[in-house]
Write a protein that holds these residues in place. Sequence first.
Motif, short mmCIF file in Angstrom:
data_model
loop_
_atom_site.label_atom_id
_atom_site.label_comp_id
_atom_site.label_asym_id
_atom_site.label_seq_id
_atom_site.Cartn_x
_atom_site.Cartn_y
_atom_site.Cartn_z
N UNK A 205 0.83 -1.21 0.00
CA UNK A 205 0.00 0.00 0.00
C UNK A 205 0.86 1.26 0.00
N UNK A 206 1.96 1.22 0.73
CA UNK A 206 2.85 2.38 0.77
C UNK A 206 3.49 2.62 -0.59
N UNK A 207 3.97 1.56 -1.22
CA UNK A 207 4.59 1.68 -2.53
C UNK A 207 3.58 2.22 -3.55
N UNK A 208 2.36 1.72 -3.50
CA UNK A 208 1.32 2.19 -4.42
C UNK A 208 1.08 3.69 -4.24
N UNK A 209 1.06 4.14 -2.99
CA UNK A 209 0.86 5.56 -2.71
C UNK A 209 2.04 6.39 -3.22
N UNK A 210 3.25 5.90 -3.01
CA UNK A 210 4.43 6.61 -3.50
C UNK A 210 4.39 6.74 -5.03
N UNK A 211 3.98 5.68 -5.68
CA UNK A 211 3.89 5.71 -7.15
C UNK A 211 2.88 6.76 -7.61
N UNK A 212 1.76 6.88 -6.91
CA UNK A 212 0.75 7.88 -7.27
C UNK A 212 1.30 9.29 -7.12
N UNK A 213 2.03 9.52 -6.03
CA UNK A 213 2.63 10.84 -5.80
C UNK A 213 3.66 11.14 -6.88
N UNK A 214 4.49 10.17 -7.20
CA UNK A 214 5.56 10.37 -8.19
C UNK A 214 4.98 10.66 -9.56
N UNK A 215 3.86 10.04 -9.88
CA UNK A 215 3.25 10.22 -11.19
C UNK A 215 2.62 11.59 -11.37
N UNK A 216 2.39 12.29 -10.26
CA UNK A 216 1.65 13.55 -10.35
C UNK A 216 2.42 14.78 -9.90
N UNK A 217 3.56 14.58 -9.22
CA UNK A 217 4.25 15.73 -8.63
C UNK A 217 4.99 16.59 -9.67
N UNK A 218 5.26 16.03 -10.84
CA UNK A 218 5.96 16.79 -11.86
C UNK A 218 7.37 17.14 -11.43
N UNK A 219 7.74 18.43 -11.54
CA UNK A 219 9.10 18.84 -11.17
C UNK A 219 9.18 19.40 -9.75
N UNK A 220 8.11 19.22 -8.98
CA UNK A 220 8.10 19.70 -7.59
C UNK A 220 8.83 18.69 -6.71
N UNK A 221 9.83 19.16 -5.98
CA UNK A 221 10.53 18.27 -5.06
C UNK A 221 9.90 18.34 -3.67
N UNK A 222 9.96 17.22 -2.96
CA UNK A 222 9.33 17.10 -1.65
C UNK A 222 10.33 16.58 -0.64
N UNK A 223 10.17 17.00 0.61
CA UNK A 223 11.01 16.45 1.67
C UNK A 223 10.50 15.05 2.04
N UNK A 224 11.32 14.34 2.79
CA UNK A 224 10.96 13.00 3.28
C UNK A 224 9.65 13.06 4.05
N UNK A 225 9.49 14.06 4.92
CA UNK A 225 8.27 14.16 5.71
C UNK A 225 7.06 14.49 4.85
N UNK A 226 7.23 15.40 3.89
CA UNK A 226 6.11 15.76 3.02
C UNK A 226 5.66 14.56 2.21
N UNK A 227 6.61 13.80 1.70
CA UNK A 227 6.28 12.58 0.97
C UNK A 227 5.54 11.60 1.89
#
Length: 422
Positions: free
Chosen positions: A96-118
């Motif tokens: 479930x965590x990996x699936x969520x990370x993949x969703x975020x990665x697919x939509x964040x574009x060129x915006x970088x995120x911190x470990x906590x934000x992710x």
Amino acid sequence: MVSLSLPQWLELIDSQHDKNIDLSLDRVQSVFARLFEKKKFPVITVGGTNGKGSTAAMLESIYTSAGLKTGLFTSPHILKFNERVRIARADVNDEKIVKAFESIENIRGDITLTYFEYSFLCAYSIFVEESVDVAILEVGLGGRFDAVNVVDADCAVLTQIGIDHVDFLGSDRESIGFEKAGIFRGGDSVAVCGDPNPPRSVEETAEQVAVKLFILGRDFRFFKGLRDWQYVSPSGRKINLNYPQMLGAHQVQNAATAITVVDLMSEKLPTGLGAIRDGILKAHQPARFEVVGLNPLVIIDVAHNVDAVTCMVDQLRSAPFDGKTVAIFGVMRDKDFKTIITNTKSIFDSWYLCNLPVERAASADEIAGEFEKMGLSNWRTIGSIPEAFELALAEVGPDDRIVAFGSFHVVSAMKSVVGKTN
């Protein structure tokens, strides 16, 4: 992209942004807006200096006992990332965590995120996917610019407010209170403060955003008895309850705060008295004065600021003890470890001062410098927590106790080794 394992994802998100801590909302707000159309469940946001993890755990326990599907986001983790995201009191799995990370990665574009934000976006994605009845979000740092503050809380909670993270939040309680009260919202939301003496900035912020603020000692209360304790709600309702299983005199304060939240949220989240009793009794928060070994007694505590360490010392003194008490101690460089040592030196017969495997940590030699300035000689610098624990075990007898504290990194290392050697 190629499918990554959870450890690979964690390595990726740890290196993505150029800062470990970047207190701002614009980046995470943009990604959040792309991921989620609107809030689908009530949200309770819990901030404060000390007690927020325990209060969040009590809320999770009460609502789960009431039959509601809870989502809890908390940080940091002790042994594994999965501890940060819980559904109905259970850590979510890697998939479930990996699936969520993949969703975020697919939509964040060129915006970088911190470990906590992710981490936060991952948790919220899972809560949406799981259709939780209520989401409980623990603030990571401060409040006003913390990632969880992109969500409008139905109930914003502040626990005890003390001096911590001064580089980010300010050096006095008024400044810190202002930052933490940034999670308050107006409209039909409510706010609860479990600090009986909050900074004036907390009340001023509540007035500015026009939120009704309920303060411990003014709007709700508790009274301790020999065998049980009594909670008095804002409406004057009185409930007699068993003491929480979580150790520490301050846990009743956290429990009263959690019950007030439940009371104020009762229309959106109906909860019976039985669930409150059961939830408070069953709530558990690891590494908060947690006993992890016997003969000798081994206690771990994440206490890493002056107020939290004071609570730990009170708990150590509350039970008569004739044996030797040995400290295993490591701490971040930005903590007031001089005051921590001053306030605890009478408790410990000897100290093992440890290096921690993070850049922010004070070295064992830096900590030792404070001992030397105080004229103390009952200490020894050690390269690692496992080594310190091994030496401490060799020093003490079955009637003595070992207390490891000062950082989440200390208790994480202790959790990893204590079962193997004790």
